[in-house]
Scaffold this motif. Sequence first.
Motif, PDB file in Angstrom:
ATOM      1  N   VAL A 126       1.925   4.951   1.271  1.00  0.00           N
ATOM      2  CA  VAL A 126       1.964   5.540   2.612  1.00  0.00           C
ATOM      3  C   VAL A 126       2.260   7.032   2.498  1.00  0.00           C
ATOM      4  O   VAL A 126       3.179   7.445   1.775  1.00  0.00           O
ATOM      5  N   ARG A 129       0.828  -1.204   0.000  1.00  0.00           N
ATOM      6  CA  ARG A 129       0.000   0.000   0.000  1.00  0.00           C
ATOM      7  C   ARG A 129       0.863   1.255   0.000  1.00  0.00           C
ATOM      8  O   ARG A 129       1.990   1.257   0.525  1.00  0.00           O
ATOM      9  N   SER A 155      -1.972   5.070   5.632  1.00  0.00           N
ATOM     10  CA  SER A 155      -2.210   4.524   4.305  1.00  0.00           C
ATOM     11  C   SER A 155      -2.929   5.578   3.476  1.00  0.00           C
ATOM     12  O   SER A 155      -3.739   6.355   3.991  1.00  0.00           O
TER      13      SER A 155
END
Length: 424
Positions: A5, A3, A247
Motif C-alpha cells: 500500500v 498487497r 494498492s
Amino acid sequence: MRRRVVITGMGVCAPNGIGLTDFAEAMALGKSGIRFQPELKELGFGCQIAAKPELNDELLTQYFTPLQLRGLSATGIMYGVIAGTDAWKDAGLTIAEKEQPNWDSGIIFGSGTLGVDKFREAIYQIDDKNVRRLGSTSVIQTMASGVSAYLGGILGCGNQVTTNSSACTTGTEGVLMGYERIASGQAERMLVGSCSDSGPYVWAGFDAMRILPRNYNENPEEASRPMSASAAGFVPGSGAGALVLESLESAQARGAKIYAEILGGSVNSGGQRGDGTMTAPNSEAVQRCISQAVAHAGIQNNDIDTINGHLTATSKDGLEIANWSAALNRSGSDFPYINSFKGLFGHCLSAAGSIECVAALLQFKKSQLFGNVNCTDIHPEITEIISPDRIPQKTILHQPTILAKASFGFGDVNACVIFKRFND
C-alpha cells in the motif's frame, strides 16, 4: 497474500497553511498558525489563543455548491471537504460519473466533535419552538459521519464510506484502517483523514481543565512548546488532513506519483489500567503499540531514522520520549531524529494525526526534517534519555528512510504507523 500500500495523494487544511504548497512552505520556514482569538477573551477564557484555518467565502465556493453552503456551519466538515477533495485531485483521480459510483474507492474520514455550532443553534430553535427553521442540513452536519458522507457524495465513492473516532488518535488510526482494507484486497484505494471543529464550544472544556497555556495571550506563537522545560500546556487547534492510500499495483498501473509506502502499524489501548487513565497513557501499552508496529512492518528497531511524535507540550512529553526509548531500545545519539509539529499549529485534537501525517510525509518529498520550534530549553527529563542534537530546532536537510508516526489519545488509546521511502 497481502498487497503493498502506498500514498498517492495528500491534502491539508491547517491553521498555518491551506493546500500542500502553502503548508509545506510554512512547515519548512517555521511559520505559526497560532493566533490570539478575541472571541475567547470576550467569553472569559483563561487561554485566549488557538489555531484554526482561515477560510473565506471565495475559497468555500471552490469546494461546495451554493445549496451545500446554505446553512452550513460545521467547520470540521468544511475543513475535511477541502483537505479530502484536494487529496483526491493531488492523486490524479477523477470524480465518479453520476450514473454509477466508483466501487473500488472508499473513504474513512474521522471526526471527534462535529457540528457543535449547529447543535447550539438547534437547541435555541427548539427552545423557541422554531424547529422547522433548523433546515434540511442539520442532521448531516451534526452526525459524526457527516464529513465522510459529504465527501462520499462529492467524489462518488462506492466502497466503504465511514467515520472513525478515537480522540487524538483518530487520524493515525484511520490511516491504518484504510491500509488494512487495501492490503486485504477489499479496496483499491481509500481516502483517509480526519477533521476537528473550531470554536469555543470545542475548546471550553480544555480551558476549564486548566491544561491550556494562559500566560501567552500576548505572544501566541511562543505558546506551544513541545519537549520544552517551559511547556505550559497544549494550544487547541483544528483543521483537517487527508491522504489517498492505494494498492501499489493500481498506482503503478496508472503512473501515479508515490509519496511513500506504508509498511504497517499497530493500534491498542492501555485499558485505563496501571498508570493509564482517561487522560494519561499506560506506558506499557504505548511501548507495546510501538513494538508491535515495528514487528508488523517487518523491520528492526534500528531501521527507524525519523520519528514524528504525539508530544503535546505538556508534562507528559518526557514520558513519551522514555516510552519511545524503551520500545526501540535506543537512546543518546543512537536515538532517531524526532520532531513535534504542535509548536506550529497546536494540538488539532481529532485532526491532529492526519495533519501531522501529511506534514511527516512531506519530509520524504522535501528531503527535510521540519524543526521543533519553541524548544530552545529542552526538558532535562528528555536530555537524560536522548542527545539534544536528535531534536533539531530548525528545519535541516535530512532524507527519511523509515519514519514512525504515533498518536496517543484521551481514553488511553494509541496508534503507530510506519512509513517507508518508496524507491522501487
